[in-house]
Design a protein around this motif. Sequence first.
Motif, PDB file in Angstrom:
ATOM      1  N   GLY A 105      53.869  44.760  48.063  1.00 22.76           N
ATOM      2  CA  GLY A 105      53.214  44.049  46.981  1.00 22.76           C
ATOM      3  C   GLY A 105      52.321  42.920  47.442  1.00 22.76           C
ATOM      4  N   ALA A 106      52.123  41.951  46.550  1.00 22.09           N
ATOM      5  CA  ALA A 106      51.264  40.796  46.823  1.00 22.09           C
ATOM      6  C   ALA A 106      51.807  39.605  46.056  1.00 22.09           C
ATOM      7  CB  ALA A 106      49.814  41.088  46.399  1.00 22.09           C
ATOM      8  N   ASP A 107      52.107  38.524  46.767  1.00 18.47           N
ATOM      9  CA  ASP A 107      52.656  37.356  46.082  1.00 18.47           C
ATOM     10  C   ASP A 107      52.051  36.043  46.551  1.00 18.47           C
ATOM     11  OD1 ASP A 107      53.782  37.156  48.573  1.00 18.47           O
ATOM     12  OD2 ASP A 107      55.849  37.427  47.916  1.00 18.47           O
ATOM     13  N   ALA A 108      50.920  36.101  47.271  1.00 17.52           N
ATOM     14  CA  ALA A 108      50.221  34.896  47.685  1.00 17.52           C
ATOM     15  C   ALA A 108      48.942  34.745  46.859  1.00 17.52           C
ATOM     16  CB  ALA A 108      49.876  34.952  49.176  1.00 17.52           C
ATOM     17  N   ASP A 109      48.375  33.542  46.860  1.00 18.71           N
ATOM     18  CA  ASP A 109      47.149  33.275  46.103  1.00 18.71           C
ATOM     19  C   ASP A 109      45.916  33.610  46.928  1.00 18.71           C
ATOM     20  OD1 ASP A 109      47.741  31.916  43.446  1.00 18.71           O
ATOM     21  OD2 ASP A 109      49.005  30.754  44.796  1.00 18.71           O
ATOM     22  N   ARG A 110      44.967  34.281  46.296  1.00 15.28           N
ATOM     23  CA  ARG A 110      43.676  34.490  46.935  1.00 15.28           C
ATOM     24  C   ARG A 110      42.941  33.156  47.002  1.00 15.28           C
ATOM     25  NH1 ARG A 110      40.824  38.751  48.434  1.00 15.28           N
ATOM     26  NH2 ARG A 110      42.357  40.184  47.531  1.00 15.28           N
ATOM     27  N   ALA A 111      42.231  32.919  48.091  1.00 12.70           N
ATOM     28  CA  ALA A 111      41.549  31.647  48.295  1.00 12.70           C
ATOM     29  C   ALA A 111      40.362  31.494  47.343  1.00 12.70           C
ATOM     30  CB  ALA A 111      41.072  31.535  49.742  1.00 12.70           C
ATOM     31  N   LEU A 112      40.042  30.253  47.009  1.00 16.91           N
ATOM     32  CA  LEU A 112      38.837  29.931  46.240  1.00 16.91           C
ATOM     33  C   LEU A 112      38.093  28.867  47.036  1.00 16.91           C
ATOM     34  CD1 LEU A 112      37.154  30.261  43.665  1.00 16.91           C
ATOM     35  CD2 LEU A 112      38.521  28.407  42.649  1.00 16.91           C
ATOM     36  N   ASP A 113      36.919  29.229  47.523  1.00 22.15           N
ATOM     37  CA  ASP A 113      36.195  28.369  48.459  1.00 22.15           C
ATOM     38  C   ASP A 113      35.237  27.452  47.705  1.00 22.15           C
ATOM     39  OD1 ASP A 113      35.209  27.222  50.731  1.00 22.15           O
ATOM     40  OD2 ASP A 113      33.910  28.903  51.277  1.00 22.15           O
ATOM     41  N   ILE A 114      35.784  26.368  47.150  1.00 21.61           N
ATOM     42  CA  ILE A 114      34.952  25.343  46.536  1.00 21.61           C
ATOM     43  C   ILE A 114      35.427  23.988  47.034  1.00 21.61           C
ATOM     44  CG2 ILE A 114      34.413  26.676  44.462  1.00 21.61           C
ATOM     45  CD1 ILE A 114      36.480  25.022  42.945  1.00 21.61           C
TER      46      ILE A 114
END
Length: 453
Positions: A105-114
């Motif tokens: 699965g997936a349980d980490a946050d995708r990065a937001l580059d701001i």
Amino acid sequence: MPRPLRTAIVGAGPAGIYAADALLKSSAAIDPGVLIDLFEKMPAPFGLIRYGVAPDHPRIKGIVTALHQVLDKPQIRLFGNVDYPGDISLDELHEFYDAVIFSTGADADRALDIPGIELDGSYGAADFVSWYDGHPDVPRTWPLHADKVAVLGVGNVALDVARILAKTADELLPTEIPQNVYDGLKANRAREIHVFGRRGPAQAKFSPMELRELDHSPTIEVIVDPEDIDYDEGSIATRRSNKQADMVAKTLENWAIRDVGERPHKLFLHFFESPTEILGEDGTVVGLRTERTRLDGSGNVEGTGEFHDWDVQGVYRAVGYLSDELPKLPWDVESGTVPNEGGRVVEAGQHLASTYVTGWIRRGPVGLIGHTKGDANETVANLLDDHAQGRLRTPSAPEPEAVDAFLAERGVRWTTWEGWHRLDAAEKALGEPQGRERVKIVERDDMLRASGA
């Protein structure tokens, strides 16, 4: 003398359990059948259902009933509290099994580059979800001192985060939330929640039912600006071809034309606002800057050069989940998935023998829980084809008891399916005096003790 096909599935969430179910249903031609061991890093099974679905969504959590029926099958064993690769590696799994399926699965946050994303008061939605869902490996407290909060994203996770922040602790008390979460939410100061999407109502990724549920709380006033209701040719085409998108747009239109009521917590849904910077002072969030966007005719948007600063003291990014890289497997950094063809793991252009993936680790964290059934069916079909063609590796120790002996020698304290029933009963017993269905046990050691690990 023939023996059962031995398969290990790493990850006992919906994707892994659906794969086990598909394997059992498709194995009639295999003599004498299959034996499946599910390995799960948590002491309890069900993955996303237990640790990713909001506690006030019992309808979705009801999927556990169907998953129970699969795990009740005598051909399946559960090994909970077993970490890959810390407790058992890929090479070691291949010693015991003909095939290994990863469904982590997936349980980490995708990065937001701001700019400002690193400020104190800037959070990932996945971390917040893990806290309010009682994940054993996260802190027991959460800072809820912001009066005004921004949520970035227009998917169901963003709705979950906004709704939990906007509801009162007492509204959530009848759910399975543990005491520490109730205490934390009781101290929550948020009275304004602002949800931001850079595109328009037709492009929102909410499911219609989840969106409408926002308006069911007696304490939440949902507000949509009429100026945010806008469509271009691409948006109209989306609405015509996608019933769910049309239903979402109609709901938002209805909210935009009604008068604002007097419910104490205001939840604003903003469209055509693209986050460009999280504003800070002394290392702490004091605002959010967005750029107004406009539709370009295709359903996409372009910036207008018009910026607005929003007075918020907390920012939650809900821009997607990301899977953790799995050691010993190839990895696509951009998509956060294991390269594969129909579930067969591919490395350097070749299928990695006896190694498969399914669910979000295979295709990325998109779609609803039920969509992983199709992944499971295809992966299992290819596994069985490889078995029929003699392409699977032959394990050196295929006897079921060999795995138990290996884990015992390693000193691993694992839980079983019978142990889950004990944990389940313990959580229900905690809830009974309060008239609640259950109270979730949070600490890993407490879970292990209740499970009889």
